[in-house]
Design a protein around this motif. Structure first.
Motif, PDB file in Angstrom:
ATOM      1  N   THR A  28      23.832  12.202  -6.311  1.00 29.80           N
ATOM      2  CA  THR A  28      24.407  12.109  -5.058  1.00 29.80           C
ATOM      3  C   THR A  28      24.313  10.607  -4.478  1.00 29.80           C
ATOM      4  N   ALA A  29      25.031  10.460  -3.432  1.00 30.98           N
ATOM      5  CA  ALA A  29      24.873   9.100  -2.835  1.00 30.98           C
ATOM      6  C   ALA A  29      23.649   8.396  -2.603  1.00 30.98           C
ATOM      7  N   PRO A  30      22.837   9.331  -1.896  1.00 32.24           N
ATOM      8  CA  PRO A  30      21.400   8.672  -1.447  1.00 32.24           C
ATOM      9  C   PRO A  30      20.398   8.273  -2.722  1.00 32.24           C
TER      10      PRO A  30
ATOM     11  N   SER B  72      23.803  19.888   3.299  1.00 34.54           N
ATOM     12  CA  SER B  72      24.677  18.724   3.503  1.00 34.54           C
ATOM     13  C   SER B  72      25.278  18.600   5.018  1.00 34.54           C
ATOM     14  N   GLY B  73      25.785  17.556   5.264  1.00 36.58           N
ATOM     15  CA  GLY B  73      26.396  17.321   6.406  1.00 36.58           C
ATOM     16  C   GLY B  73      27.452  18.335   6.979  1.00 36.58           C
ATOM     17  N   GLN B  74      28.213  18.499   6.023  1.00 42.94           N
ATOM     18  CA  GLN B  74      29.160  19.916   6.201  1.00 42.94           C
ATOM     19  C   GLN B  74      28.724  20.975   6.422  1.00 42.94           C
TER      20      GLN B  74
ATOM     21  N   LEU C  36      21.012  18.690  -0.224  1.00 41.43           N
ATOM     22  CA  LEU C  36      21.681  19.196  -1.169  1.00 41.43           C
ATOM     23  C   LEU C  36      21.002  19.633  -2.396  1.00 41.43           C
TER      24      LEU C  36
ATOM     25  N   GLN D  58      34.751  12.939   5.380  1.00 42.91           N
ATOM     26  CA  GLN D  58      33.474  12.692   5.940  1.00 42.91           C
ATOM     27  C   GLN D  58      33.046  11.357   6.627  1.00 42.91           C
TER      28      GLN D  58
ATOM     29  N   GLN E 202      24.988   6.529   3.018  1.00 39.93           N
ATOM     30  CA  GLN E 202      24.776   7.357   1.877  1.00 39.93           C
ATOM     31  C   GLN E 202      24.249   8.653   2.304  1.00 39.93           C
ATOM     32  N   ARG E 203      23.422   8.802   3.064  1.00 46.29           N
ATOM     33  CA  ARG E 203      23.091  10.133   3.548  1.00 46.29           C
ATOM     34  C   ARG E 203      24.224  10.889   4.199  1.00 46.29           C
TER      35      ARG E 203
ATOM     36  N   ILE F  17      27.262  10.870   3.226  1.00 44.31           N
ATOM     37  CA  ILE F  17      28.280  11.617   2.418  1.00 44.31           C
ATOM     38  C   ILE F  17      27.427  12.046   1.043  1.00 44.31           C
ATOM     39  N   GLU F  18      26.206  12.670   1.598  1.00 40.80           N
ATOM     40  CA  GLU F  18      25.329  13.365   0.339  1.00 40.80           C
ATOM     41  C   GLU F  18      25.880  14.708  -0.042  1.00 40.80           C
ATOM     42  N   GLY F  19      26.950  15.124   0.896  1.00 39.54           N
ATOM     43  CA  GLY F  19      27.587  16.397   0.370  1.00 39.54           C
ATOM     44  C   GLY F  19      29.006  16.052  -0.056  1.00 39.54           C
ATOM     45  N   ASN F  20      29.105  14.960  -0.753  1.00 38.73           N
ATOM     46  CA  ASN F  20      30.354  14.592  -1.257  1.00 38.73           C
ATOM     47  C   ASN F  20      30.120  14.059  -2.774  1.00 38.73           C
TER      48      ASN F  20
END
Lengths: 790, 290, 154
Positions: free
Chosen positions: A719-721, B102-104, B195, C111, C128-129, C131-134
């Motif tokens: 993931t991105a982080p 996650s954010g969502q 996540l 997002q 980065q945090r 969009i961590e769910g994408n």
């Protein structure tokens, strides 16, 4: 009209992708988003047993459900032919299932919900057979046979003829394919060696995880012509293959490729769901759309080839490599797809990444009841590089040489023809090595980390290096490795570029447009690219082997040069000037020296068109690279150019948990030449993170033939982080055959991350791990075993 | 085909519990982030009625009442993280939320939903346990609204199983406002910030005075069918000076008292090792920073 | 199967649809309302390809019951065509090279829109945090972070 235009170039610039605005706005219609008037929805019933005989199938309740148009089993399609690289299975399985993904029946219904409900009404009676979940077990004498009965088919892939004992069902053992390669005399090499290592490396299952799941729409017209909307990466090869499977005339098959939600090699083979959907369309007389669920995507799409690889290598005290002996065991899974053929690429790395005089290579691909492997970005090279580059570090250490100097001593140079027959006309390996090492401070950091690793402290830092060699100018594994282009210009100076090369998100249509603009002096906005319909586009072998920019690029340039010649000749005639002294710039014909504008391109095109001769500028070109087929000993110059890279990986290892964090990747890539800087950076960054997933987080857990984690919750994509800092350098070796000097780059960036990470973990902790992935538990266990846990 | 044939969206608590009592066969919809995928995967079967409780105002909001913070069951994780009362008194819940999905999902998932799912790895459960939370339940067996409350650890029976009665609704969580000197830590083991389903999690809380911990609460997630109290670890810490020897003993007690299973996320052995190592790291951090 | 009629605004347009009770908002948006910019990637809230805004808050539409949209405002990627911040983000994605296969892009853009509304000037780490769910399989996220950063600086 400007008075004069000076020469400008698009090469090396940051060019935004032609298809990006539609995609960013959510307007692009992928296969999932397409609907055809009157379509039904297809669903497949898969085996609930890993290995079993099918005793009976009862579809009567499913057929009786309201909204169900057809329920089919193998008995309903007696015309079906075997599919796959070795033609070792039918789309709908006949008498037995050999893996959990196996297709038993299919439904076409008025909605997905009805189709799913109908699947639940189908009753299948099985008789379980013993499960072979380990390729070593499959090899044991007396092991049950996974393909005991002959299908009566033989493989038709010419390029596989070298592979000995290629799998034909009905063989008396579970061996699917055998590859043997030899150069020199490894025994002699070993006698010259001062240091010899032998180790076994374990490479795991990972899968592509394209964000868009698999799907297809199939429909017949009233004349019996088949139209498929398909995500295939190889539309022209598939026309022929589908024709064989369906027992129909290939000329009646048309493939349209909607934009694709990720490829990475996953769509190089025909998978059962595709012909099954065609069977459903045939049975119902209606278009049928079949889209996977994500779980189905995990269970029933291909994987990267899992490998058990034993490597024996040696070198002299002065650092000269002496020999390599490799024996690999490929878990073929239940059927043979492209994964079994990855030795084609693996042996190149073994024999030719560095200069090795003596090599012996043996592979067996063995049937099991596990998922089967296909092609996946890197095609065996991640696995081979993982082993080779760890041994390089081990040997360097054993003779007291630094890992960089050891590699430089054995690195290939331009002009080299290797014992395997590869001719490295351009080769930037040494520059890749020195550039990546200097940019990352490799030697200093490696020394400091090493000095630090036995001191107390929870977090350890490590740095590791690895290099790679991969085809960069196509790969001649089919009779032709070519690509066709049709280029037409309208009356207004715009170009329609019709290419056989498919766009799979990698940006090929943008780079092809760019190359055409370069020849014709046009802005990018003047080019439209058509690339997705076999009825319109000329032949191409497919998107694979990092070949599209190189092969389709040269093809597009060829067509554009012909158009340019025609335009300049006409302009010279009209303006009474020497065509050799003219140039095309900014949509104008200009005098090459001064830039003085002679006329607009549009005007010239109209004058040509509406003159007495009434000519259009339309050209075509077919580019076939000057590469060779390998002979039956796997020797030959299989690619028109070769790509090189070195990646240096920096990690932090938490000795309390075994968690490895990727801090930084410094990459130096010999790409020939940068064409679209934005595009090539994107390919490399994406490849690095795919390599990171392979090294650290991703694993398809298969236990006794059962996939335990068919979802993103437990199959962990990066993931991105989590991404590392990246420093990517380009080595421009200006390949003589490449389009504007460029070489292929699609696969390269994913290849050495795992190997470099292994070396970095060793640098950090003194612990070398020869199995992937480096999960916290695996690393922690290894640290604990060596007493490195603080 | 599903037996689901009725949908209701009550707008008051009274109405909701009345309907629960009357209809019996009801699936409760709160944030939906777990219900939807579980139902799609066939792990949860819808009952005849789907009751959407999101339109009930009484189930929302965060207030201070009698020395406690009361968090309505429908409050989302994102709302909890952003609330001033939480950041002032219960900062542990802010950092817990930061590791949640996650954010969502933080925008949709509710505290009540996370509790009622009763997953052994549920992210909020271990922190709530060490904060001494209790759950507030409501029903209407006759003409009168009946409320009861229960300490959180008693609420969990097994994976996905709680002591919630069939006609009962979880309405709120109550957390005592921590006393002076209160320290609390939550560690969710994972390779990425969020996540992630934790392979193990650890919560430690207590009052630290003169280098000694008292009123210690320890809880572990993902090592048993429910989140569990770390009673032996608590004992190893209670009233002791938080020095290296105490920390070692507590970490050892923690490792010894958990009995996890092996699954796709981790082996039992590794889980025990991590319980030991992370308990030690948490306690060292407490000792170093107070 | 129980159907339920719901009224809501879809990208600002008053909308009434009848949906099965257990239908997800994702299915409703794609198959009932016919807007296909919102993507199915996993159906479990793990990939973010189906991200939408509900009353301005980003959610995975695959986890949201369609009936819960009743009385609320739903914004999808198509709705950003009328939104200056949305358009700025989309352009930034194009310019930064943040789009490859593009399948994750609509969800990422949605997002990003949420992120920039909550935090107009995020650091790279915060992006980065955010969009961590994408999930994205093509880009390695670098250029997506570049794009969101660029959009935040305009």
């Amino acid at each position: 009209m400007p008075e004069a235009i000076q020469k400008d170039t698009l090469i090396g610039k940051r060019i935004t992708k032609l298809d990006a605005p539609e995609k960013a706005g959510g307007k692009t219609r992928y296969i999932q988003d397409l609907d055809v008037q009157g379509q039904l929805y297809g669903k497949i019933l898969r085996s609930s047993r890993v290995h079993a005989k099918i005793k009976s199938i009862d579809t009567s309740a499913a057929k009786a459900l309201s909204g169900v148009h057809a329920v089919i089993t193998a008995a309903d399609v007696p015309y079906q032919r075997p599919i796959g690289v070795a033609k070792d299975h039918f789309p709908l399985k006949t008498d037995r299932v050999r893996s959990l993904r196996d297709e038993i029946a299919a439904v076409a219904a008025e909605s997905e919900a009805i189709a799913e409900a109908a699947l639940k009404l189908i009753r299948v009676e099985y008789e379980d057979l013993p499960v072979l979940a380990d390729p070593n077990e499959s090899l044991k004498p007396g092991a049950p046979l996974i393909h005991p009965e002959p299908h009566g088919a033989t493989a038709k892939h010419d390029h596989l003829k070298q592979a000995q004992g290629i799998a034909y069902a009905g063989k008396p053992d579970n061996i699917a394919m055998v590859f043997d390669y030899a150069q020199g005399d490894v025994a002699a090499g070993e006698r010259e060696s001062d240091v010899v290592f032998e180790d076994t490396f374990h490479l795991h299952y990972v899968t592509h995880c394209c964000m868009g799941v698999s799907g297809i729409i199939a429909e017949f017209d009233s004349s019996g012509n088949l139209l498929m909307y398909s995500n295939t990466q190889v539309p022209f090869l598939h026309k022929r293959e589908f024709a064989e499977i369906l027992a129909m005339d290939p000329a009646r098959i048309r493939i349209i490729q909607p934009p694709i939600g990720g490829g990475f090699g996953s769509k190089l083979d025909i998978y059962p769901f595709e012909p099954i959907t065609v069977f459903l369309a045939r049975a119902t007389g209606r278009p049928v759309k079949l889209i996977f669920t994500r779980e189905e995507e995990f269970l029933a799409s291909p994987t990267r080839q899992p490998v058990i690889l034993t490597l024996r290598s040696g070198c002299k005290k002065d650092g000269t490599l002496t020999f390599r002996t490799v024996s690999t065991l490929h878990d073929n899974g239940a059927y043979t797809s492209w994964g079994a053929t990855t030795p084609f690429v693996m042996m190149q790395t073994i024999s030719s990444l560095y200069r090795v005089p003596h090599c012996l290579y043996h592979t067996k691909a063995v049937y099991t009841n596990n998922p089967y492997a296909g092609s996946f970005r890197g095609y065996g090279n991640l696995q081979a590089t993982f082993a080779v580059e760890q041994h390089m570090d081990m040997m360097a250490e054993a003779i007291g040489m630094d890992p960089l100097a050891f590699r430089l001593k054995n690195a290939q140079d331009p002009g080299e023809v290797t014992p395997q027959g590869m001719h490295f006309k351009s080769c930037g390996l040494k520059e890749c090595l020195t550039t990546a090492a200097e940019a990352s401070g490799f030697l200093a950091k490696a020394g400091a980390n090493r000095a630090n690793r036995d001191k107390p402290g929870r977090f350890k830092h490590g740095i590791g290096i690895a290099s790679m060699l991969h085809v960069g100018g196509g790969a001649k594994i089919y009779p032709s490795d070519g690509c066709g282009t049709i280029l037409k210009m309208d009356d207004f100076g715009s170009v329609t570029l019709i290419t056989g090369a498919s766009e799979i998100g990698q940006g090929s249509e943008t780079v092809l447009a760019q190359l055409v603009c370069e020849e014709l002096g046009l802005p990018l906005s003047a080019v439209r690219v058509i690339n997705n319909d076999t009825e319109i586009t000329p032949w191409d072998v497919g998107v694979h082997a990092s070949r599209t920019t190189f092969i389709a690029g040269n093809s597009a340039i060829g067509a554009a040069k012909k158009a340019r010649g025609k335009i300049l000749a006409a302009a010279g005639k009209m303006a009474d000037l020497n065509p050799d002294e003219l140039d095309l710039r900014g949509g104008h014909i200009v005098e090459a020296k001064s830039g003085k504008v002679v006329m607009t391109l549009a005007k010239l095109l109209r004058q040509l068109h509406f003159s007495d001769k009434a000519e259009l500028v339309m050209t075509s070109f077919y580019y076939e690279p000057p590469s060779k087929h390998q002979d039956k000993h796997f020797k030959g110059d299989v690619s028109a150019a070769y790509a090189w890279a070195t990646q240096v990986v920096e990690v932090e290892v938490d000795t309390d948990t075994g968690i490895v964090r990727l801090l930084k990747v410094t990459g130096a890539h010999d790409v020939g030449r940068v064409l679209n800087r934005l595009g090539i950076e994107g390919q490399i960054e994406g490849g690095i993170v795919m390599g990171q997933g392979y090294a650290l987080t991703e694993e398809l857990l298969v236990e006794n033939g059962v996939v335990r984690n068919p979802g993103f919750r437990d199959y962990k994509l990066v993931t991105a982080p989590e991404i590392p800092e990246m420093d990517v350098r380009f080595i421009e070796t200006m390949d003589g055959e490449g389009p504007q000097g460029a070489k292929g780059v699609g696969e390269a960036p994913a290849i050495c991350i795992a190997a470099a990470t292994a070396n970095a973990i060793e640098n950090a902790t003194g612990v070398r791990i020869m199995a992937l992935p480096f999960t916290p538990e695996k690393v922690y266990r290894a640290l604990k075993a060596k007493g490195q846990h603080h | 085909m599903t037996a689901l044939d009725n949908y209701i969206a009550p707008t008051s608590l009274e109405q909701a519990v009345e309907q629960l009592q009357e209809l019996g066969e009801v699936t409760i919809l709160a944030g939906g982030t777990d219900l939807m995928p579980q139902a799609n995967a066939g792990r949860v079967k819808f009952k005849r009625t789907l009751m959407n409780i999101r339109r009930i105002p009484e189930l929302r909001g965060i207030v201070r009442e009698d020395g406690e913070i009361r968090i309505g069951a429908l409050t989302t994780i994102a709302e909890i993280m952003a609330h001033p009362l939480v950041s002032e008194h219960l900062p542990l819940l802010v950092s817990t939320g930061d590791h949640f999905a996650s954010g969502q999902i933080r925008n949709a998932a509710t505290l009540g939903g996370n509790i009622c799912n009763a997953s052994p790895a549920g992210d909020t459960l271990v922190p709530l346990m060490v904060l001494g939370a209790s759950v507030e339940l409501a029903s209407k067996p006759d003409d009168k609204l009946f409320r009861r409350s229960m300490p959180l650890p008693e609420f969990f029976v097994g994976p996905g199983k709680t002591r919630l009665a069939p006609a009962e609704l979880l309405t709120a969580v109550r957390i005592p406002i921590p006393p002076k000197g209160f320290v609390a830590r939550f560690h969710k083991f994972g390779t990425r910030p969020a996540l992630d389903i934790s392979a193990i999690s650890i919560g430690v809380a207590g009052v630290l005075k003169d280098g000694k911990l008292s009123q210690v609460r320890v809880a572990f997630g993902a090592v048993a069918p429910t989140p569990v109290c770390g009673c032996a670890t608590e004992e190893a810490l209670e009233g002791k000076k938080l020095d290296a020897a105490t920390i070692d003993a507590a970490a050892q007690a923690a490792q010894d008292e958990v009995h996890p299973i092996s699954d796709v996320r981790a082996s039992a052995w590794y889980r025990k090792e991590m319980i030991h190592n992370m308990t030690r790291r948490i306690l060292e951090d407490v000792a170093a920073n107070h | 199967m129980s159907q339920q009629t719901i009224d809501f605004t879809l990208n600002g347009v008053p909308t009434r649809v009848s949906v099965p009770v257990q239908m997800s908002a994702l299915e409703m948006i794609r198959n009932v309302a016919g807007l296909t910019g919102t993507k199915y990637g996993c159906g479990e809230g793990e990939c973010g390809a189906c991200t939408i805004l509900l009353d301005g808050v980003s959610l995975n539409s695959c986890l949201l019951f369609a009936v819960e949209c009743d009385g609320r405002a739903v914004t999808t990627i198509e709705g950003l065509a009328a939104d200056p911040v949305g358009l700025r983000i989309e352009k930034a994605f194009v310019d930064a090279g943040a789009v490859q296969c593009g399948f994750c892009t609509p969800g990422m853009v949605m997002q990003a829109k949420q992120l920039l509304e909550q935090n107009p000037h995020p650091s790279r780490e915060e992006i980065q945090r955010g969009i961590e769910g994408n999930l994205c399989r093509c880009t390695g996220y670098v250029k997506i972070v570049d794009a969101i950063e660029a959009a935040s600086k305009e």
